[in-house]
Write an enzyme that holds these catalytic residues in place. Structure first.
Site, short mmCIF file in Angstrom:
data_model
loop_
_atom_site.label_atom_id
_atom_site.label_comp_id
_atom_site.label_asym_id
_atom_site.label_seq_id
_atom_site.Cartn_x
_atom_site.Cartn_y
_atom_site.Cartn_z
N TYR A 71 22.90 49.94 44.03
CA TYR A 71 22.78 50.36 42.63
C TYR A 71 22.48 51.86 42.52
O TYR A 71 22.98 52.53 41.61
CB TYR A 71 21.76 49.50 41.87
CG TYR A 71 22.40 48.20 41.44
CD1 TYR A 71 23.20 48.15 40.30
CD2 TYR A 71 22.28 47.05 42.22
CE1 TYR A 71 23.83 46.98 39.93
CE2 TYR A 71 22.92 45.87 41.85
CZ TYR A 71 23.70 45.84 40.71
OH TYR A 71 24.35 44.70 40.34
N ASN A 106 31.04 46.18 30.81
CA ASN A 106 30.66 47.32 31.65
C ASN A 106 29.20 47.68 31.45
O ASN A 106 28.68 47.64 30.35
CB ASN A 106 31.55 48.52 31.33
CG ASN A 106 33.01 48.23 31.60
OD1 ASN A 106 33.32 47.25 32.27
ND2 ASN A 106 33.90 49.04 31.10
N ASP A 108 28.10 50.68 32.54
CA ASP A 108 28.06 52.10 32.91
C ASP A 108 27.70 53.06 31.77
O ASP A 108 27.59 54.27 32.00
CB ASP A 108 29.42 52.52 33.53
CG ASP A 108 30.61 52.26 32.60
OD1 ASP A 108 30.42 52.23 31.36
OD2 ASP A 108 31.73 52.10 33.12
N HIS A 123 26.79 42.35 29.90
CA HIS A 123 26.29 42.29 31.28
C HIS A 123 25.18 43.31 31.53
O HIS A 123 24.89 43.64 32.68
CB HIS A 123 27.44 42.47 32.28
CG HIS A 123 28.39 41.30 32.30
ND1 HIS A 123 29.64 41.34 32.87
CD2 HIS A 123 28.25 40.02 31.82
CE1 HIS A 123 30.24 40.17 32.74
NE2 HIS A 123 29.41 39.35 32.10
N CYS A 131 11.06 44.76 35.27
CA CYS A 131 10.24 44.22 36.35
C CYS A 131 10.68 42.79 36.67
O CYS A 131 11.07 42.04 35.78
CB CYS A 131 8.78 44.25 35.90
SG CYS A 131 7.66 43.59 37.16
N THR A 192 40.24 44.25 32.09
CA THR A 192 39.44 43.21 32.75
C THR A 192 40.36 42.22 33.45
O THR A 192 41.43 41.89 32.95
CB THR A 192 38.52 42.47 31.75
OG1 THR A 192 37.77 41.47 32.47
CG2 THR A 192 39.25 41.80 30.61
N GLU A 219 48.16 45.58 35.37
CA GLU A 219 48.93 44.46 35.91
C GLU A 219 48.63 43.21 35.11
O GLU A 219 47.68 43.17 34.33
CB GLU A 219 48.59 44.24 37.39
CG GLU A 219 47.13 43.93 37.62
CD GLU A 219 46.76 43.85 39.09
OE1 GLU A 219 47.47 44.44 39.92
OE2 GLU A 219 45.75 43.18 39.38
N ALA A 235 44.81 52.12 30.77
CA ALA A 235 44.11 52.06 29.48
C ALA A 235 44.00 53.45 28.86
O ALA A 235 44.10 53.60 27.64
CB ALA A 235 42.72 51.45 29.67
#
Ligand code: BJW
Ligand code: ZN
Length: 250
Positions: A71, A106, A108, A123, A131, A192, A219, A235
């Site tokens: 991470y 995402n 990010d 997500h 914690c 996705t 694809e 995209a």
């Protein structure tokens, strides 16, 4: 595989012009042109391990230092990347529909950096930590953390505030996403693979409620069979072309 033709983009744009309630579902492919590796492509490995093996509660229990190294590596990549034309096109779409929700898988933060506000991150977000033992949470935006980040309150391991396999999605975010999938007239699905549930299931919910499904991907995917229009292409190229085509038809 042939790329999206002008005619197909015009068809998709016409559906968007008629639409008053849009739900956009995005995945890692939307950030690919910013230089963020996707999960399941050839780059979807980290030190020989699949991201999927690291993004689990078991993986973290087994090897918290290794998972944190993964991470922190991703944080160090993300620190320097910027939203691309796909994020920007989606942020532009937001203001054009009376009802709109961006549902992103995402973690990010790039949609937010591009200006998206009507959104849910189903997500989680890689910049937040929480914690593993108490209620402590922190937004550590832009920071790479210590190798063994510990809770300042109780000393237990901190973990990224993201959703791993086998974990529940944030309840309120998922509720809003499901509501939007049921109510939308068009669902625009971009970048996705459509293999992770319940996110992919939102497309089936939208279809079952009569929505037109437009897919944008480099694809065909698991979801293509359920899409009314699949636009093959990047995209960062197809989404701005779609916005331009909406304007051209006005
Ligand atoms: C481009 C492009 C360009 C490239 N332009 N396109 C029902 C059926 C089967 C299984 C399940 C089910 N319900 C639940 C499950 C289990 C599981 C699951 O889905 N497993 C399947 C894999 C089989 N789901 C869960 O465990 C979820 N939790 C849950 O259901 O809780 C309830 C429950 C609890 C306990 C017991 C039972 C139920 C949680 C899922 C959490 C997913 N977490 C991750 C990690 C997040 C943290 C992190 O980032 O580290 O989320 S995994 C990873 O996959 C990440 C992504 O958000 C997610 C989706 O991936 P995405 O975004 O689609 O990326 P890729 O790489 O797969 O695809 C990229 C695409 O872009 C490709 O198609 C490219 O072609 C394309 N592309 N460049 C356009 N330039
Ligand atoms: Zn704590």
């Amino acid at each position: 595989m042939s790329t999206a033709s002008d005619e197909m983009i015009a068809r998709a744009a016409a559906a968007l012009r008629r639409c008053r309630n849009l739900c956009v579902l995005t995945g890692a492919g939307v950030s690919a042109e910013s230089g963020v590796p996707t999960f399941r492509g050839p780059d979807g490995f980290w030190q020989g391990r699949r991201a999927e093996d690291l993004a689990t509660p078991e993986g973290f229990r087994r090897d918290p230092r290794g998972v944190w190294a993964f991470y922190n590596w991703r944080r160090s990549v993300l620190k320097d990347v910027k939203p691309n034309a796909a994020h920007e096109a989606i942020a532009q779409l937001e203001g054009r529909f009376p009802a709109f929700l961006l549902v992103t898988q995402n973690v990010d933060n790039l949609h937010r950096l591009a200006g998206s506000r009507r959104m849910v991150e189903i997500h989680g977000n890689i910049w937040r930590v929480r914690c593993t033992a108490c209620a402590y949470r922190e937004d550590a935006f832009g920071r790479v953390l210590a190798d063994e980040p510990r809770c300042p309150g109780c000393g237990a391991w901190l973990r990224p505030d993201v959703v791993w396999f086998g974990e529940m999605l944030p309840v309120e975010a998922l509720r809003r996403a499901e509501e939007a999938a049921q109510a939308c007239e068009v669902m625009l699905v971009a970048g996705t693979s459509g293999v992770v549930y319940p996110a992919a299931g939102l497309v089936h919910v939208a279809r079952a409620h009569g929505a037109t499904v437009i897919e944008v991907n480099i694809e065909r995917t698991e979801l293509s069979a359920f899409a009314d229009i699949t636009l093959i292409g990047k995209a960062g190229e197809v989404l701005p072309a779609l916005v331009r085509a909406m304007d051209a038809g006005e």
